[in-house]
Design a protein around this motif. Structure first.
Motif, PDB file in Angstrom:
ATOM      1  N   PRO A  75       0.797  -1.337   0.050  1.00  0.00           N
ATOM      2  CA  PRO A  75      -0.023  -0.132   0.097  1.00  0.00           C
ATOM      3  C   PRO A  75       0.938   1.194   0.089  1.00  0.00           C
ATOM      4  O   PRO A  75       1.710   1.431   0.929  1.00  0.00           O
ATOM      5  N   SER A 104      -4.192   1.488  -0.206  1.00  0.00           N
ATOM      6  CA  SER A 104      -3.904   2.396   0.844  1.00  0.00           C
ATOM      7  C   SER A 104      -5.116   2.940   1.285  1.00  0.00           C
ATOM      8  O   SER A 104      -5.956   3.498   0.412  1.00  0.00           O
ATOM      9  N   THR A 152      -1.939  -1.128   9.575  1.00  0.00           N
ATOM     10  CA  THR A 152      -0.810  -0.781   9.844  1.00  0.00           C
ATOM     11  C   THR A 152      -0.440  -0.150  11.086  1.00  0.00           C
ATOM     12  O   THR A 152      -0.945   0.657  11.657  1.00  0.00           O
ATOM     13  N   LYS A 215       0.502  -5.007   9.788  1.00  0.00           N
ATOM     14  CA  LYS A 215       1.753  -4.559   9.001  1.00  0.00           C
ATOM     15  C   LYS A 215       2.711  -3.698   9.914  1.00  0.00           C
ATOM     16  O   LYS A 215       2.337  -2.812  10.558  1.00  0.00           O
ATOM     17  N   ASP A 270       8.299  -6.526   3.516  1.00  0.00           N
ATOM     18  CA  ASP A 270       8.561  -5.745   2.502  1.00  0.00           C
ATOM     19  C   ASP A 270       9.955  -4.723   2.966  1.00  0.00           C
ATOM     20  O   ASP A 270      10.047  -4.749   3.957  1.00  0.00           O
ATOM     21  N   GLY A 272      12.810  -2.780   0.434  1.00  0.00           N
ATOM     22  CA  GLY A 272      14.397  -2.807  -0.403  1.00  0.00           C
ATOM     23  C   GLY A 272      14.221  -4.146  -1.337  1.00  0.00           C
ATOM     24  O   GLY A 272      15.189  -4.441  -1.595  1.00  0.00           O
ATOM     25  N   ARG A 274      14.108  -5.739  -4.422  1.00  0.00           N
ATOM     26  CA  ARG A 274      14.455  -5.325  -5.811  1.00  0.00           C
ATOM     27  C   ARG A 274      14.791  -6.056  -6.921  1.00  0.00           C
ATOM     28  O   ARG A 274      14.848  -5.650  -8.174  1.00  0.00           O
ATOM     29  N   GLY A 293       7.094  -1.689  -2.684  1.00  0.00           N
ATOM     30  CA  GLY A 293       6.474  -0.188  -2.639  1.00  0.00           C
ATOM     31  C   GLY A 293       6.991   0.484  -3.621  1.00  0.00           C
ATOM     32  O   GLY A 293       6.397   0.821  -4.731  1.00  0.00           O
ATOM     33  N   ARG A 294       8.359   1.086  -3.706  1.00  0.00           N
ATOM     34  CA  ARG A 294       8.615   2.129  -4.558  1.00  0.00           C
ATOM     35  C   ARG A 294       8.573   1.639  -6.306  1.00  0.00           C
ATOM     36  O   ARG A 294       8.378   2.183  -6.923  1.00  0.00           O
TER      37      ARG A 294
HETATM   38  C1  FNR Z   1       4.357   3.935   1.826  1.00  0.00           C
HETATM   39  N1  FNR Z   1       4.141   2.877   2.670  1.00  0.00           N
HETATM   40  C2  FNR Z   1       2.591   2.851   3.098  1.00  0.00           C
HETATM   41  N2  FNR Z   1       2.174   1.725   4.211  1.00  0.00           N
HETATM   42  C3  FNR Z   1       0.986   1.858   4.414  1.00  0.00           C
HETATM   43  O1  FNR Z   1       0.651   0.923   5.200  1.00  0.00           O
HETATM   44  N3  FNR Z   1       0.104   3.059   4.193  1.00  0.00           N
HETATM   45  C4  FNR Z   1       0.539   3.902   3.103  1.00  0.00           C
HETATM   46  O2  FNR Z   1      -0.394   4.608   2.807  1.00  0.00           O
HETATM   47  C5  FNR Z   1       1.646   3.847   2.820  1.00  0.00           C
HETATM   48  N4  FNR Z   1       2.337   4.887   1.975  1.00  0.00           N
HETATM   49  C6  FNR Z   1       3.476   5.001   1.349  1.00  0.00           C
HETATM   50  C7  FNR Z   1       3.810   5.961   0.628  1.00  0.00           C
HETATM   51  C8  FNR Z   1       5.034   5.924  -0.107  1.00  0.00           C
HETATM   52  C9  FNR Z   1       5.446   6.985  -0.961  1.00  0.00           C
HETATM   53  C10 FNR Z   1       5.801   4.955   0.358  1.00  0.00           C
HETATM   54  C11 FNR Z   1       7.379   4.901  -0.290  1.00  0.00           C
HETATM   55  C12 FNR Z   1       5.759   3.861   1.325  1.00  0.00           C
HETATM   56  C13 FNR Z   1       5.039   1.939   3.211  1.00  0.00           C
HETATM   57  C14 FNR Z   1       4.689   0.896   2.147  1.00  0.00           C
HETATM   58  O3  FNR Z   1       3.517   0.034   2.341  1.00  0.00           O
HETATM   59  C15 FNR Z   1       5.774  -0.319   2.180  1.00  0.00           C
HETATM   60  O4  FNR Z   1       5.939  -0.830   3.404  1.00  0.00           O
HETATM   61  C16 FNR Z   1       7.224   0.225   1.709  1.00  0.00           C
HETATM   62  O5  FNR Z   1       7.158   1.058   0.755  1.00  0.00           O
HETATM   63  C17 FNR Z   1       8.136  -0.980   1.231  1.00  0.00           C
HETATM   64  O6  FNR Z   1       9.421  -0.438   0.949  1.00  0.00           O
HETATM   65  P1  FNR Z   1       9.881  -0.339  -0.411  1.00  0.00           P
HETATM   66  O7  FNR Z   1       9.461  -1.520  -1.342  1.00  0.00           O
HETATM   67  O8  FNR Z   1       9.313   0.944  -1.036  1.00  0.00           O
HETATM   68  O9  FNR Z   1      11.415  -0.362  -0.377  1.00  0.00           O
END
Ligand code: FNR
Length: 344
Positions: A75, A104, A152, A215, A270, A272, A274, A293-294
């Motif tokens: 999300p 999300s 979360t 989470k 989750d 990193g 990649r 995520g990213r």
């Molecule tokens: C998130 N993440 C996140 N998690 C969640 O539970 N609700 C949310 O709305 C968001 N929003 C959010 C925005 C952005 C821009 C990022 C980068 C991350 C966290 C996300 O679910 C997840 O845990 C991480 O992004 C995983 O890591 P990587 O894959 O981005 O390294």
């Protein structure tokens, strides 16, 4: 897939710098953000030989849902910052890849609209200060077909990011910020509730009748407490390094959480992830699946639904390739023996 760095560079070129920084950044000194990928890279693999890998199967089932691979979409908030089709594009790309979307609470399109474009999806829950608002959102997600809720747990307050000073610098229209929260009289009511507790797991289950995953779990004692309160699954996460900076990397936390659950519920991870190598490392540490995520945000920014699909397809193909080279034709062949003992 384009190597991750190349995909990120393309997205950086495409996005306004405030948006790129919001997506890419972490909290504090960004030490946890950096630690996540470094911790996967430290784990060395022990490939097997002569195992007939002419056909490799990455498919799996998670809480009853069949998936093309153990790779899900994490999300993340406000997809309209990345692409005009926003979460609708993410949902379509995810469905076409045979994956699962965790939507999300802070989506920039209405839950019902995203649901109609999605394949299987789960709804991520932030418990808001206004609990009535939270309950209404959960009921809408349930009615729209969410198969599970993801609570979360690591965000009693939003972590302070160094690159951005809050959402106010983002080009985000009010209707996108509040896509799911029409009629809200004050933004403050849609802030996270700092008094969220383990009791909220059962409350969400009662309000929805859906399984609830938690989470943000990084410790064995919390994992046990979540199970005691009825969690149907756990996601080992430090929010992509966006909450408590200095928190340990998810690859470091995963083994103790896996051990604490003793196979009673699925454990996801989750942060990193990649490459197919990282997916294999996560599975070898006992995860049932990983979330991205990213990488998905970069796919969305560079190619809309098609870009999301490409990111997921190519990571699935890379995982199949890595499984073949490691001599592991089925996911059930993956065990702790795939990892070399860590050198001090
Ligand atoms: C998130 N993440 C996140 N998690 C969640 O539970 N609700 C949310 O709305 C968001 N929003 C959010 C925005 C952005 C821009 C990022 C980068 C991350 C966290 C996300 O679910 C997840 O845990 C991480 O992004 C995983 O890591 P990587 O894959 O981005 O390294």
């Amino acid at each position: 897939m384009l190597p991750y760095e190349a995909l990120e560079t393309l997205a950086r070129e495409r996005l306004p710098s405030a948006v790129f920084d919001y997506y890419a950044g972490g909290s504090g000194d960004e030490s946890t953000l950096a630690a996540n990928s470094a911790a996967w890279a430290r784990l060395r693999l022990r490939p097997r030989v002569l195992r007939d890998v002419s056909s490799v199967d990455t498919s799996t089932t998670l809480l009853g849902t069949p998936l093309s691979s153990p790779i899900l979409v994490a999300p993340t908030a406000f997809h309209s910052l990345a692409h005009p089709d926003a979460e609708l594009a993410t949902a379509r790309g995810t469905r076409e890849a045979g994956s699962l979307l965790v939507l999300s609470s802070r989506s920039s399109r209405r839950i019902e609209d995203v649901a109609s474009a999605a394949g299987p999806w789960w709804f991520q829950v932030y418990v808001f200060r206004d609990r009535g608002l939270t309950r209404a959102l959960v009921q809408r997600a349930t009615a729209a077909g969410a198969r599970a809720l993801v609570l979360t747990g690591d965000t009693p307050y939003v972590g302070h990011k160094r690159r951005n000073r809050g959402d106010s610098t983002l080009p985000l229209p009010e209707q996108d910020f509040l896509a799911n929260l029409e009629g809200l009289t004050h933004r403050a009511l849609a802030e996270q509730a700092p008094d969220v507790t383990f009791q909220d797991i059962a409350r969400l289950r009662e309000d929805s009748g859906l399984p609830v995953l938690v989470k943000g779990v990084l410790r064995a004692d919390d994992a046990r407490e979540c199970l005691h309160h009825g969690a149907a699954g756990l996601i080992v996460s430090n929010h992509g390094g966006r909450q408590l900076d200095g928190a340990l990397a998810t690859a470091e936390a995963l083994p103790e959480v896996v051990e604490a659950t003793q196979g009673r519920v699925p454990v996801l991870v989750d942060g990193g992830v990649r490459s197919g190598r990282d997916v294999l490392r996560a599975l070898a540490l006992g995860a049932h699946a990983v979330l991205l995520g990213r990488p998905v945000l970069w796919g969305l920014a560079t190619g809309g639904a098609q870009g999301v699909r490409q990111v997921l397809d190519s990571l699935r193909e890379d995982t199949a390739h890595v499984l073949a080279l490691a001599g592991l034709p089925r996911l059930s062949d993956v065990g702790a023996d795939v990892l070399a003992p860590l050198k001090p």
